[in-house]
Every structure is written in C-alpha cells, then in structure tokens.
Design a protein around this motif. Structure first.
Motif, mmCIF file in Angstrom:
data_model
loop_
_atom_site.group_PDB
_atom_site.id
_atom_site.type_symbol
_atom_site.label_atom_id
_atom_site.label_comp_id
_atom_site.label_asym_id
_atom_site.label_seq_id
_atom_site.Cartn_x
_atom_site.Cartn_y
_atom_site.Cartn_z
ATOM 1 N N SER A 61 42.166 10.509 -36.372
ATOM 2 C CA SER A 61 43.141 11.263 -35.581
ATOM 3 C C SER A 61 42.707 11.438 -34.135
ATOM 4 C CB SER A 61 43.525 12.591 -36.244
ATOM 5 O OG SER A 61 42.409 13.330 -36.621
ATOM 6 N N SER A 62 41.396 11.347 -33.859
ATOM 7 C CA SER A 62 40.993 11.417 -32.450
ATOM 8 C C SER A 62 41.507 10.207 -31.675
ATOM 9 C CB SER A 62 39.475 11.589 -32.303
ATOM 10 O OG SER A 62 38.793 10.529 -32.904
ATOM 11 N N SER A 63 41.537 9.047 -32.335
ATOM 12 C CA SER A 63 42.117 7.871 -31.669
ATOM 13 C C SER A 63 43.601 8.051 -31.430
ATOM 14 C CB SER A 63 41.925 6.622 -32.524
ATOM 15 O OG SER A 63 40.574 6.348 -32.701
ATOM 16 N N MET A 64 44.246 8.724 -32.390
ATOM 17 C CA MET A 64 45.682 8.943 -32.247
ATOM 18 C C MET A 64 45.965 9.827 -31.032
ATOM 19 S SD MET A 64 46.858 9.502 -36.176
ATOM 20 C CE MET A 64 46.775 8.207 -37.391
ATOM 21 N N ILE A 65 45.115 10.837 -30.804
ATOM 22 C CA ILE A 65 45.418 11.741 -29.688
ATOM 23 C C ILE A 65 44.840 11.260 -28.354
ATOM 24 C CG2 ILE A 65 45.793 13.807 -31.078
ATOM 25 C CD1 ILE A 65 43.084 14.769 -30.558
ATOM 26 N N GLU A 66 43.972 10.250 -28.418
ATOM 27 C CA GLU A 66 43.340 9.769 -27.188
ATOM 28 C C GLU A 66 44.358 9.299 -26.142
ATOM 29 O OE1 GLU A 66 40.046 7.116 -28.004
ATOM 30 O OE2 GLU A 66 40.435 6.075 -26.119
ATOM 31 N N GLN A 67 45.257 8.418 -26.580
ATOM 32 C CA GLN A 67 46.267 7.890 -25.663
ATOM 33 C C GLN A 67 47.168 9.006 -25.156
ATOM 34 O OE1 GLN A 67 46.552 4.754 -24.486
ATOM 35 N NE2 GLN A 67 48.146 5.571 -23.154
ATOM 36 N N LYS A 68 47.465 9.929 -26.060
ATOM 37 C CA LYS A 68 48.324 11.064 -25.732
ATOM 38 C C LYS A 68 47.716 11.888 -24.589
ATOM 39 C CE LYS A 68 51.994 13.197 -26.845
ATOM 40 N NZ LYS A 68 53.301 12.567 -26.945
ATOM 41 N N LEU A 69 46.416 12.117 -24.650
ATOM 42 C CA LEU A 69 45.736 12.895 -23.607
ATOM 43 C C LEU A 69 45.808 12.172 -22.268
ATOM 44 C CD1 LEU A 69 42.620 14.190 -25.571
ATOM 45 C CD2 LEU A 69 44.484 15.569 -24.640
ATOM 46 N N THR A 70 45.642 10.862 -22.321
ATOM 47 C CA THR A 70 45.747 10.079 -21.089
ATOM 48 C C THR A 70 47.165 10.164 -20.532
ATOM 49 O OG1 THR A 70 44.159 8.601 -22.141
ATOM 50 C CG2 THR A 70 45.135 7.847 -20.088
ATOM 51 N N ASP A 71 48.163 10.115 -21.410
ATOM 52 C CA ASP A 71 49.556 10.236 -20.970
ATOM 53 C C ASP A 71 49.812 11.601 -20.323
ATOM 54 O OD1 ASP A 71 49.999 7.773 -22.070
ATOM 55 O OD2 ASP A 71 51.044 8.511 -23.858
ATOM 56 N N ILE A 72 49.276 12.645 -20.950
ATOM 57 C CA ILE A 72 49.554 14.009 -20.483
ATOM 58 C C ILE A 72 48.857 14.284 -19.156
ATOM 59 C CG2 ILE A 72 49.244 16.484 -21.023
ATOM 60 C CD1 ILE A 72 49.269 15.670 -24.027
ATOM 61 N N LEU A 73 47.614 13.797 -19.025
ATOM 62 C CA LEU A 73 46.787 14.209 -17.890
ATOM 63 C C LEU A 73 46.558 13.117 -16.851
ATOM 64 C CD1 LEU A 73 44.121 16.177 -19.960
ATOM 65 C CD2 LEU A 73 46.019 17.154 -18.654
ATOM 66 N N GLY A 74 46.999 11.913 -17.171
ATOM 67 C CA GLY A 74 46.711 10.769 -16.300
ATOM 68 C C GLY A 74 47.188 10.931 -14.867
ATOM 69 N N SER A 75 48.275 11.687 -14.652
ATOM 70 C CA SER A 75 48.809 11.829 -13.303
ATOM 71 C C SER A 75 47.996 12.807 -12.459
ATOM 72 C CB SER A 75 50.274 12.277 -13.365
ATOM 73 O OG SER A 75 50.358 13.517 -14.027
ATOM 74 N N VAL A 76 47.248 13.705 -13.114
ATOM 75 C CA VAL A 76 46.501 14.707 -12.341
ATOM 76 C C VAL A 76 44.998 14.430 -12.297
ATOM 77 C CG1 VAL A 76 48.160 16.582 -12.642
ATOM 78 C CG2 VAL A 76 46.386 16.260 -14.362
ATOM 79 N N ALA A 77 44.509 13.577 -13.179
ATOM 80 C CA ALA A 77 43.066 13.355 -13.202
ATOM 81 C C ALA A 77 42.731 12.002 -13.817
ATOM 82 C CB ALA A 77 42.379 14.458 -14.016
ATOM 83 N N ASN A 78 41.527 11.539 -13.545
ATOM 84 C CA ASN A 78 40.982 10.392 -14.279
ATOM 85 C C ASN A 78 40.422 10.945 -15.584
ATOM 86 O OD1 ASN A 78 41.441 8.420 -12.245
ATOM 87 N ND2 ASN A 78 39.744 9.355 -11.105
ATOM 88 N N VAL A 79 41.019 10.551 -16.680
ATOM 89 C CA VAL A 79 40.651 11.176 -17.949
ATOM 90 C C VAL A 79 39.754 10.250 -18.753
ATOM 91 C CG1 VAL A 79 41.522 12.344 -20.001
ATOM 92 C CG2 VAL A 79 42.937 12.204 -17.959
#
Lengths: 152, 102
Positions: free
Chosen positions: B18-36
């Motif tokens: 499940s960490s792999s499942m949420i990994e992309q999601k975190l990049t989607d959520i935060l990618g515009s404000v930070a290098n994640v």
C-alpha cells in the motif's frame, strides 16, 4: 503495463465461506497448485493478516491479502468473490471490521517492479462500476478478461 | 524561486504494497508545491528513520506504535476513496506548515 496477469486458474467466484481463513486458503491453494507460491505462503498470509490486516472499506468492501516475497516463487494474483460477506479487520484500524465481498490474494516476488501496477490497482478500487462488475461476475473467463482489460 | 524539497515516509505493513499505492498519490498532491521524495517503509523501521533526520512527515496505512517527532497522517482513505478529500487536505496542510518553516 499489466505485469501481473489475472488467470482463470487463480479465480474462484461465489465462494461459500464462513470466515476469512477459508477464503484465503482456497485462493492460496490455487496459487500453490500453479506453482506461484511456496507451501509457507498461506500460513504467512494469515499471520500477516493478524498483525497488518488488509480489509478495505471501499465502495464494495474488499481485502487485499499478501505476505513477504520470501514465500513467493513468482508474482501472481488470485481473486475471489463470496456468497455472503466475510469479516476482515480494517487496514490501519484493526479494531474495525470490514465485511469483504471480494478478496485479492497478491503474491509479489519483486514488489518494487510492480509499483505502477499497484498504483493502477488503487484507481480500480475507487471505481464503482468496475467493482460491481467483478463482484457480480458469474463467469470466470469473462471476469478474467475484464480484469485484465481494466488493469491494462 | 526553486521548489523546496519534502521527504515523506509512506508506511504500510509490507513496506511496499500500500505504500507503493500511495506514493504516486503523494507526488500528485504535493508535486506542484515541492520536490517530493517518498520512501516506502515498514512500521517498525519508522522510528529509526525519523531519528536519523531529514524526514518531514509520515503517511501510513498501519498503526505506528513508536512515538515519533514528525506529523503522522493516516492514509487508508487514499486507497478507499472514502474521506479522501479530507485526507488530501490534511496532507496539504501538514506540507504547507513544514514548507513555511524551511
């Protein structure tokens, strides 16, 4: 994109089961019979389910059982639906119970290689149409074809 | 101005599924404000990792027993879709507070 293909030999629809052990056993035995997992797989999936439960309160509740790759020969996924919902504990909140209507038993040899596939799985979980189609399926070959399409 | 960096631990029972499942999601959520940068991890390894430093916060699908010094967000909602908007809002808020202090 689909690294782990669904396979008719790894699907059992409308399992009559009172408990999660029965469902996990039926699906693990299929993985074992096809040579995807070791003898130790079933026991370790159960053990892991006790510590880190995988019930998900999705639109149609499900469980995504798995265990460490040391119990796996090569990656595969087994899928089952049940005639009546089976109790699993909820991922992240073990004190809550999820009445699962479908169960995926996931055997991953090199999980890091399956990241895009796992991410795809997450979008599938949220799609009501897909979930109800597979939950209501009555024909194994049809549901396998459908699953491979949605995961492609 | 260059984007600031965030290092997030994605924690689940296997350290992968499940960490792999949420990994992309975190990049989607935060990618515009930070290098994640997202690191998938087992719950038992979290304390050691956080104590080593450089970890901004944790998103987890498993209860974490150890006391740790960085914010912890429960991430199962990202998998199920229920409470997902609230979860995303919480992740954004935690990230914004951290970025404001960097």
């Amino acid at each position: 994109m689909s690294f782990v293909e669904f396979n008719e030999k790894l699907v059992e629809l409308r399992i009559k089961a009172e408990d999660k052990e029965t469902v996990i056993k039926i699906l693990s035995d299929k993985l074992l019979a096809e040579g995807f997992v070791k003898d130790s797989f079933f026991e370790n999936v159960l053990k892991r389910e006790e510590v880190f439960p995988t019930g998900l309160p999705t639109i149609i509740p499900m469980a995504i059982c798995h265990t460490e790759s040391e119990h796996v020969h090569s990656s595969a996924i087994a899928f089952g639906t049940v005639t009546s919902p089976v109790a699993f504990q909820e991922m992240g909140t073990p004190e809550r119970t999820v009445m699962a209507e479908m169960v995926f038993v996931i055997a991953l040899k090199n999980p890091k290689d399956q990241v895009p596939w796992l991410q795809k799985m997450m979008t599938v979980f949220k799609d009501e149409e897909i979930l109800s189609t597979i939950r209501n399926a009555t024909d194994v070959s049809e549901v396998v074809r459908y699953l491979n399409e949605v995961f492609d | 101005m260059a984007k600031k960096s965030l290092t997030v631990l994605a924690v689940c029972g296997s350290g992968v599924v499940s960490s792999s499942m949420i990994e992309q999601k975190l990049t989607d959520i935060l990618g515009s404000v930070a290098n994640v940068k997202v690191i998938g991890l087992l719950p038992t390894s979290v304390k050691t990792y956080v104590e080593r430093g450089d970890i901004d916060f944790v998103v987890t699908t498993s209860p974490i027993v150890d006391k740790i010094d960085v914010p912890v967000v429960k991430g199962v909602a990202l998998l199920t879709g229920f409470g997902e908007d609230e979860c995303i809002a919480e992740i954004k808020q935690v990230a914004e507070e951290i970025l404001a202090n960097k």
